[in-house]
Design an enzyme around this catalytic site. Structure first.
Site, PDB file in Angstrom:
ATOM      1  N   ASP A 154       3.572  -7.259  -6.374  1.00  0.00           N
ATOM      2  CA  ASP A 154       2.115  -7.335  -6.314  1.00  0.00           C
ATOM      3  C   ASP A 154       1.560  -7.494  -7.737  1.00  0.00           C
ATOM      4  O   ASP A 154       1.929  -6.717  -8.635  1.00  0.00           O
ATOM      5  CB  ASP A 154       1.620  -6.021  -5.685  1.00  0.00           C
ATOM      6  N   ASP A 208      -0.189 -13.393 -10.936  1.00  0.00           N
ATOM      7  CA  ASP A 208      -1.644 -13.313 -10.988  1.00  0.00           C
ATOM      8  C   ASP A 208      -2.124 -13.816 -12.349  1.00  0.00           C
ATOM      9  O   ASP A 208      -2.190 -13.065 -13.317  1.00  0.00           O
ATOM     10  CB  ASP A 208      -2.081 -11.870 -10.752  1.00  0.00           C
ATOM     11  N   ILE A 214      -3.377  -3.797   1.632  1.00  0.00           N
ATOM     12  CA  ILE A 214      -3.968  -2.477   1.836  1.00  0.00           C
ATOM     13  C   ILE A 214      -3.155  -1.434   1.074  1.00  0.00           C
ATOM     14  O   ILE A 214      -1.964  -1.249   1.339  1.00  0.00           O
ATOM     15  CB  ILE A 214      -4.012  -2.127   3.347  1.00  0.00           C
TER      16      ILE A 214
HETATM   17  P1  13P Z   1      -7.090  -1.888  -1.859  1.00  0.00           P
HETATM   18  O1  13P Z   1      -7.339  -1.138  -3.123  1.00  0.00           O
HETATM   19  O2  13P Z   1      -8.364  -2.300  -1.204  1.00  0.00           O
HETATM   20  O3  13P Z   1      -6.212  -1.142  -0.921  1.00  0.00           O
HETATM   21  O4  13P Z   1      -6.324  -3.252  -2.250  1.00  0.00           O
HETATM   22  C1  13P Z   1      -4.952  -3.262  -2.506  1.00  0.00           C
HETATM   23  C2  13P Z   1      -4.480  -4.548  -3.101  1.00  0.00           C
HETATM   24  O5  13P Z   1      -5.148  -5.558  -3.113  1.00  0.00           O
HETATM   25  C3  13P Z   1      -3.117  -4.556  -3.650  1.00  0.00           C
HETATM   26  O6  13P Z   1      -2.846  -5.752  -4.304  1.00  0.00           O
HETATM   27  O1  G3H Z   2      -3.769  -4.055  -6.714  1.00  0.00           O
HETATM   28  C1  G3H Z   2      -3.603  -2.861  -6.929  1.00  0.00           C
HETATM   29  C2  G3H Z   2      -2.741  -2.056  -6.023  1.00  0.00           C
HETATM   30  O2  G3H Z   2      -3.530  -1.169  -5.272  1.00  0.00           O
HETATM   31  C3  G3H Z   2      -1.676  -1.356  -6.806  1.00  0.00           C
HETATM   32  O3  G3H Z   2      -2.228  -0.335  -7.555  1.00  0.00           O
HETATM   33  O4  G3H Z   2      -1.292  -0.744  -9.845  1.00  0.00           O
HETATM   34  O5  G3H Z   2      -2.154   1.521  -9.166  1.00  0.00           O
HETATM   35  O6  G3H Z   2      -0.007   0.656  -8.218  1.00  0.00           O
HETATM   36  P1  G3H Z   2      -1.366   0.312  -8.791  1.00  0.00           P
HETATM   37 ZN    ZN Z   3      -4.468  -6.728  -5.270  1.00  0.00          ZN
END
Ligand code: 13P
Ligand code: G3H
Ligand code: ZN
Length: 331
Positions: free
Chosen positions: A94, A116, A277
């Site tokens: 992510d 990203d 999420i």
């Molecule tokens: P939320 O903070 O709305 O759960 O989004 C999570 C997210 O986009 C992780 O990449």
């Molecule tokens: O996009 C953000 C996600 O909720 C991950 O959050 O970087 O605190 O693990 P984090």
């Molecule tokens: Zn995100």
């Protein structure tokens, strides 16, 4: 070099194709520890929902990427043990922010990565994204890119305002980068405070009502790249029962507000095929643990509070796949 295929994981290709055609979205749930992973797998095995296990760079720092990768491998075996014959589980990075990070995840068995580059200039975003795609595709790993900036904190960069995705850029971006999916900005944002009270209206009971997502932009994007997989980040709904439990048990969350579930359901019916999420799971766990601590001052076994937190998380994820994303029964 470890291939995700050896770990029993799948990339997003087939998942997204079926989701776009079927009018539902694949859940992308973030995890950082065993209880979160167990809850995700239990919920998705029980409902037969394909799932994306998401690891942020923060999660890698917190839990260690090797450990998380073996946990994902374990998740596949665990899912089978729970009676899910052919688990469709993807392990996804992510918000990868560098080529090196994405490469390291590809090399360590991730089946999908996000690069990203949304905080860079348009041309730099293309260059970086293309480089990741060229590397990842050699190993069958799928790549998510992003155009447009979400308000709030993203990659440790704080953006006060949304920079909505410009529909006129998407064809060029997708073509020149070769990405498999595209994250867009249409009004969602990360965290539990997605809108300021000033951006909201109030209902008859005085509760905050957020402004609607920019479906006009989404539809314009869909027209430009028909059937191309679209991703929504920042899609927690911030259930008010959790916020209330947290605040009545020593917490202090002010003006927490998320994206209404009906809007996510509507988005899932379109080319939006991945919905991220994280915050809702954090709220579920924190609410359960806070309540347990207040109600049971004499208890100190972590299983006694993490167990109920895991149960609550599972309930939340089952609700998401059954009633919001529509992915239940699709794997
Ligand atoms: P939320 O903070 O709305 O759960 O989004 C999570 C997210 O986009 C992780 O990449
Ligand atoms: O996009 C953000 C996600 O909720 C991950 O959050 O970087 O605190 O693990 P984090
Ligand atoms: Zn995100």
């Amino acid at each position: 070099m470890v291939s995700y295929k050896e770990l029993g994981l799948v990339n997003t290709k087939e998942m997204f194709k079926a989701a776009v055609e079927g009018g539902y979205a694949i859940p992308a749930f973030n995890f950082n520890n065993m209880e979160q992973m167990q809850a995700i797998i239990q919920a998705c095995a029980e409902t037969k929902s394909p799932v994306i296990l998401q690891v942020s760079s923060g999660a890698r720092k917190y839990a260690n990427q090797t450990l998380l990768r073996y946990m994902a491998q374990g998740a596949v075996e665990y899912a089978k043990e729970l009676g899910w014959d052919k688990p469709q589980i993807c392990l996804h990075l992510d918000h990868g922010d560098t080529f090196e990070l994405c490469k390291s995840c590809v090399d360590m068995g991730f089946s999908s990565v996000m690069i990203d580059g949304s905080h860079h200039s348009y041309e730099e975003n293309i260059e970086l994204t293309k480089k990741v795609v060229e590397y990842a595709h050699q190993y069958g790993v799928t790549v998510e890119g992003e155009l447009g900036v979400l308000a709030g904190i993203e990659d440790d960069v704080v953006a006060e305002h949304h920079t909505y995705t410009r529909p006129e850029e998407v064809v060029d971006f997708v073509k020149r980068t070769g990405v498999d999916s595209l994250a867009i900005s249409i009004g969602t944002s990360h965290g539990a405070n997605k809108f300021t009270p000033a951006q909201c209206t109030r209902d008859a009971n005085g509760h905050l009502v957020p402004p609607p997502l920019r479906f006009d932009i989404l539809h314009e994007i869909e027209k430009q790249i028909p059937g191309f997989p679209i991703v929504l980040h920042g899609s927690s709904s911030v259930p008010q029962e959790y916020v209330e439990t947290i605040n009545t048990h020593g917490g202090k969350l002010k003006d927490a507000i998320g994206i209404p579930e009906e809007q996510l359901r509507e988005a899932a019916k379109s080319a939006v095929c991945k919905i991220n999420i994280d915050s809702d799971g954090r709220l579920a766990m924190t609410a359960t643990v806070r309540k347990f601590m207040v109600d049971n001052p004499d208890k100190f076994d972590p299983r006694q509070y993490l167990g109920p937190a895991r149960e609550e998380l599972k309930k939340l994820y089952m609700h998401k796949v059954n009633n919001v994303l529509g992915s239940a029964g699709k794997a």
